[in-house]
Scaffold this motif. Structure first.
Motif, PDB file in Angstrom:
ATOM      1  N   LEU A   1    -101.355  12.804 -32.688  1.00 21.01           N
ATOM      2  CA  LEU A   1    -101.235  12.424 -31.228  1.00 21.01           C
ATOM      3  C   LEU A   1    -102.248  11.494 -31.092  1.00 21.01           C
ATOM      4  O   LEU A   1    -101.890  10.459 -30.183  1.00 21.01           O
ATOM      5  CB  LEU A   1    -101.316  13.699 -30.251  1.00 21.01           C
ATOM      6  CG  LEU A   1    -101.223  13.505 -28.810  1.00 21.01           C
ATOM      7  CD1 LEU A   1     -99.825  12.695 -28.508  1.00 21.01           C
ATOM      8  CD2 LEU A   1    -101.524  14.710 -27.946  1.00 21.01           C
ATOM      9  N   GLY A   2    -103.228  11.360 -31.435  1.00 18.79           N
ATOM     10  CA  GLY A   2    -104.421  10.334 -31.318  1.00 18.79           C
ATOM     11  C   GLY A   2    -103.880   9.189 -31.900  1.00 18.79           C
ATOM     12  O   GLY A   2    -104.083   7.988 -31.174  1.00 18.79           O
ATOM     13  N   HIS A   3    -103.275   9.106 -32.829  1.00 21.28           N
ATOM     14  CA  HIS A   3    -102.395   7.975 -33.595  1.00 21.28           C
ATOM     15  C   HIS A   3    -101.559   7.243 -32.538  1.00 21.28           C
ATOM     16  O   HIS A   3    -101.248   6.185 -32.443  1.00 21.28           O
ATOM     17  CB  HIS A   3    -101.706   8.402 -34.792  1.00 21.28           C
ATOM     18  CG  HIS A   3    -100.888   7.548 -35.336  1.00 21.28           C
ATOM     19  ND1 HIS A   3    -100.830   6.359 -35.964  1.00 21.28           N
ATOM     20  CD2 HIS A   3     -99.321   7.766 -35.485  1.00 21.28           C
ATOM     21  CE1 HIS A   3     -99.701   5.809 -36.414  1.00 21.28           C
ATOM     22  NE2 HIS A   3     -98.825   6.642 -35.921  1.00 21.28           N
ATOM     23  N   GLN A   4    -100.748   8.281 -31.975  1.00 20.80           N
ATOM     24  CA  GLN A   4     -99.665   7.839 -31.169  1.00 20.80           C
ATOM     25  C   GLN A   4    -100.256   7.171 -29.820  1.00 20.80           C
ATOM     26  O   GLN A   4     -99.840   6.043 -29.448  1.00 20.80           O
ATOM     27  CB  GLN A   4     -98.673   9.000 -30.746  1.00 20.80           C
ATOM     28  CG  GLN A   4     -97.949   9.382 -31.959  1.00 20.80           C
ATOM     29  CD  GLN A   4     -97.532  10.839 -31.828  1.00 20.80           C
ATOM     30  OE1 GLN A   4     -97.294  11.578 -30.750  1.00 20.80           O
ATOM     31  NE2 GLN A   4     -96.840  11.303 -32.816  1.00 20.80           N
ATOM     32  N   LEU A   5    -101.097   7.960 -29.270  1.00 25.19           N
ATOM     33  CA  LEU A   5    -101.938   7.163 -28.018  1.00 25.19           C
ATOM     34  C   LEU A   5    -102.489   6.165 -28.136  1.00 25.19           C
ATOM     35  O   LEU A   5    -102.523   5.076 -27.383  1.00 25.19           O
ATOM     36  CB  LEU A   5    -102.797   8.407 -27.372  1.00 25.19           C
ATOM     37  CG  LEU A   5    -102.116   9.874 -27.120  1.00 25.19           C
ATOM     38  CD1 LEU A   5    -103.153  10.671 -26.261  1.00 25.19           C
ATOM     39  CD2 LEU A   5    -100.999   9.613 -26.262  1.00 25.19           C
TER      40      LEU A   5
ATOM     41  N   GLU B   1     -90.928   7.273 -30.433  1.00 23.86           N
ATOM     42  CA  GLU B   1     -89.901   7.752 -30.154  1.00 23.86           C
ATOM     43  C   GLU B   1     -89.933   9.195 -30.633  1.00 23.86           C
ATOM     44  O   GLU B   1     -90.830   9.516 -31.543  1.00 23.86           O
ATOM     45  CB  GLU B   1     -88.779   6.951 -31.134  1.00 23.86           C
ATOM     46  CG  GLU B   1     -89.193   6.910 -32.488  1.00 23.86           C
ATOM     47  CD  GLU B   1     -88.268   5.864 -33.021  1.00 23.86           C
ATOM     48  OE1 GLU B   1     -87.266   5.403 -32.819  1.00 23.86           O
ATOM     49  OE2 GLU B   1     -88.676   5.389 -34.286  1.00 23.86           O
ATOM     50  N   ALA B   2     -88.887  10.032 -30.159  1.00 26.25           N
ATOM     51  CA  ALA B   2     -88.768  11.094 -30.573  1.00 26.25           C
ATOM     52  C   ALA B   2     -87.862  11.486 -31.936  1.00 26.25           C
ATOM     53  O   ALA B   2     -87.263  10.684 -32.130  1.00 26.25           O
ATOM     54  CB  ALA B   2     -87.882  12.144 -29.494  1.00 26.25           C
ATOM     55  N   LEU B   3     -88.452  12.089 -32.805  1.00 27.95           N
ATOM     56  CA  LEU B   3     -87.800  12.502 -34.413  1.00 27.95           C
ATOM     57  C   LEU B   3     -86.646  13.322 -33.939  1.00 27.95           C
ATOM     58  O   LEU B   3     -86.845  14.348 -33.141  1.00 27.95           O
ATOM     59  CB  LEU B   3     -88.749  12.816 -35.187  1.00 27.95           C
ATOM     60  CG  LEU B   3     -89.936  11.807 -35.634  1.00 27.95           C
ATOM     61  CD1 LEU B   3     -90.775  12.428 -36.465  1.00 27.95           C
ATOM     62  CD2 LEU B   3     -89.295  10.639 -36.234  1.00 27.95           C
ATOM     63  N   PRO B   4     -85.773  13.363 -34.831  1.00 27.27           N
ATOM     64  CA  PRO B   4     -84.495  14.158 -34.423  1.00 27.27           C
ATOM     65  C   PRO B   4     -84.967  15.787 -34.647  1.00 27.27           C
ATOM     66  O   PRO B   4     -84.646  16.564 -33.615  1.00 27.27           O
ATOM     67  CB  PRO B   4     -83.522  14.012 -35.554  1.00 27.27           C
ATOM     68  CG  PRO B   4     -83.959  12.587 -35.878  1.00 27.27           C
ATOM     69  CD  PRO B   4     -85.303  12.448 -35.629  1.00 27.27           C
ATOM     70  N   TYR B   5     -85.853  16.117 -35.671  1.00 22.95           N
ATOM     71  CA  TYR B   5     -86.429  17.374 -35.722  1.00 22.95           C
ATOM     72  C   TYR B   5     -87.973  17.558 -36.176  1.00 22.95           C
ATOM     73  O   TYR B   5     -88.255  18.732 -36.547  1.00 22.95           O
ATOM     74  CB  TYR B   5     -85.433  18.388 -36.709  1.00 22.95           C
ATOM     75  CG  TYR B   5     -85.185  17.628 -38.078  1.00 22.95           C
ATOM     76  CD1 TYR B   5     -86.052  17.412 -39.256  1.00 22.95           C
ATOM     77  CD2 TYR B   5     -84.006  16.736 -37.992  1.00 22.95           C
ATOM     78  CE1 TYR B   5     -85.709  16.926 -40.239  1.00 22.95           C
ATOM     79  CE2 TYR B   5     -83.432  16.431 -39.393  1.00 22.95           C
ATOM     80  CZ  TYR B   5     -84.495  16.125 -40.393  1.00 22.95           C
ATOM     81  OH  TYR B   5     -84.085  15.561 -41.539  1.00 22.95           O
TER      82      TYR B   5
ATOM     83  N   TYR C   1     -92.796  13.383 -32.642  1.00 25.36           N
ATOM     84  CA  TYR C   1     -92.664  12.081 -32.242  1.00 25.36           C
ATOM     85  C   TYR C   1     -93.393  11.078 -33.399  1.00 25.36           C
ATOM     86  O   TYR C   1     -94.077  11.385 -33.923  1.00 25.36           O
ATOM     87  CB  TYR C   1     -93.309  11.678 -30.919  1.00 25.36           C
ATOM     88  CG  TYR C   1     -92.813  12.519 -29.866  1.00 25.36           C
ATOM     89  CD1 TYR C   1     -91.747  12.025 -29.215  1.00 25.36           C
ATOM     90  CD2 TYR C   1     -93.160  13.894 -29.596  1.00 25.36           C
ATOM     91  CE1 TYR C   1     -91.249  12.777 -27.949  1.00 25.36           C
ATOM     92  CE2 TYR C   1     -92.396  14.631 -28.456  1.00 25.36           C
ATOM     93  CZ  TYR C   1     -91.791  14.130 -27.811  1.00 25.36           C
ATOM     94  OH  TYR C   1     -91.165  14.840 -26.710  1.00 25.36           O
ATOM     95  N   ALA C   2     -92.886   9.757 -33.199  1.00 25.49           N
ATOM     96  CA  ALA C   2     -93.509   8.778 -34.139  1.00 25.49           C
ATOM     97  C   ALA C   2     -93.762   7.556 -33.554  1.00 25.49           C
ATOM     98  O   ALA C   2     -92.943   7.168 -32.394  1.00 25.49           O
ATOM     99  CB  ALA C   2     -92.588   8.719 -35.174  1.00 25.49           C
ATOM    100  N   VAL C   3     -94.899   6.827 -33.860  1.00 27.60           N
ATOM    101  CA  VAL C   3     -94.535   5.257 -33.545  1.00 27.60           C
ATOM    102  C   VAL C   3     -93.642   4.502 -33.973  1.00 27.60           C
ATOM    103  O   VAL C   3     -93.440   4.523 -34.969  1.00 27.60           O
ATOM    104  CB  VAL C   3     -96.139   4.748 -33.859  1.00 27.60           C
ATOM    105  CG1 VAL C   3     -95.989   3.267 -33.474  1.00 27.60           C
ATOM    106  CG2 VAL C   3     -97.236   5.549 -33.298  1.00 27.60           C
TER     107      VAL C   3
END
Length: 360
Positions: free
Chosen positions: A253-257, A267-271, A296-298
């Motif tokens: 999550l720190g990577h994403q923020l 973006e949300a990943l399918p699963y 989620y992924a960047v």
């Protein structure tokens, strides 16, 4: 190894109307959550206490769970899964470090379990239909579709972050790291202190001024649960820290923020990716086996001043970024995960090497 059947029936009810019948273990309670699957083959104690699973019902694809029992030294946090679904549950574990059973641990922590379910059938549903909400109940009539659809994990970070600053001292400490606690794990702290870093864990709601006032040599944004788009307040504080010149490392999550703070998008990943995943290092050409737990992924449309460093070998999603505009980098996977292969240890080494002693 004796796997003892439980007599009481329990059901997994999904929002798409599917119902899976099995047997109850753990706490005698009902639970609603996001239903996700994990491909981990071991280390279930670490998995069920991973803060990333806050608000989620976890389906374990590996068929036998519980045969090693529970060792308190393997517990990652006070946060636990919302519920646990397995094919076969072993009530008679055999391991030198075992101090109790998974069933007893779940009873103590109020977690319902379900066994005797075709977990691979559930996994196939999630892979084709995406993450969905579900419930563990004693009677399928006890839960309505409207109740399931209305469920949201919500602000999970606020439920798993520390309430106040916590100090962790290292022998012969050479550096001071502030661990921005978005859902820290015990193994994260151990990894830093083992590398000569004294650690100050701070609540997720801390401001940039409060963090910089601690005079850190570096800041680590920890892993954590939930949708990164919900944490705009934390993103704004990260933006204020970037010009300070302090080394920054983000994980999960720190990577994403950190990417959002630099103008990126998620973006949300399918699963999701939960379990062991292959990751390619675009700079060295190495392929790493990593431990992951995120939904989620960047986006590969990268933030300004960022260079794509790691990609997922299966779906090509962003797994890590190097930043050129400040002293920072980030990875989506868990470099400190003590139960995964140790070929990601150099990520933590790299962060420590980037730290520069600041005058007290």
């Amino acid at each position: 190894m004796d796997c003892i059947p439980a007599a009481k029936k329990r059901y997994l009810v999904l929002e798409n109307g599917k119902v899976f019948e099995g047997y109850a273990f753990g706490a005698n309670v009902q639970a609603i959550g996001e239903v996700v699957f994990s491909t981990n083959m071991s280390a279930f104690t670490q998995s069920v206490t991973d803060p990333n699973y806050n608000g989620q019902l976890v389906v374990q694809t590996f068929p036998l769970v519980g045969n090693c029992g529970v060792n308190p030294a393997d517990i990652e946090s006070n946060s636990c899964v919302k519920g646990y679904i397995v094919k076969e549950w072993c009530q008679s574990p055999s391991h030198f470090s075992c101090t109790g059973t998974l069933d007893t641990f779940f009873v103590e922590h109020g977690i319902p379990g379900l066994w005797g379910v075709d977990t691979r059938a559930v996994t196939k549903l999630i892979r084709s239909g995406g993450v969905m909400r579900g419930a563990l109940v004693d009677d399928p009539a006890d839960i309505s579709k409207d109740t399931l659809v209305a469920y949201s994990v919500g602000d999970a970070v606020s439920r798993v972050t520390c309430a106040e600053q916590i100090q962790f001292q290292a022998d012969n400490a050479q550096h001071h790291v502030v661990l921005w606690d978005l859902g820290k794990k015990a193994s994260t702290v151990r990894s830093l202190t083992a590398r000569g870093c004294s650690v100050t864990a701070v609540p997720a709601g801390c401001t940039a001024d409060q963090i910089l006032a601690l005079n850190p040599d570096g800041i680590m944004l920890s892993n954590g649960p939930g949708n990164p788009a919900q944490y705009g307040g934390i993103v704004e504080e990260i933006k204020k820290i970037l010009p300070a010149g302090v080394a920054i490392f983000g994980s999960g999550l720190g990577h994403q923020l950190l990417a959002l703070a630099c103008g990126g998008a998620v973006e949300a990943l399918p699963y999701g990716h939960r379990g062991g995943c292959s990751v390619r290092d675009l700079e060295t050409g190495r392929t790493l086996i990593t431990s992951q737990n995120h939904g989620y992924a960047v986006k590969n449309k990268l933030p300004q001043g960022a260079k794509l460093r790691f990609v997922n070998a299966n779906d090509g999603s962003c797994e890590g970024l190097d930043y050129t505009s400040f002293n920072g980098f980030s990875v989506q996977f868990k470099p400190e995960a003590c139960w995964s292969p140790n070929n990601t240890d150099d990520i933590m080494d790299r962060f420590v090497a980037s730290l520069k002693r600041r005058d007290a």
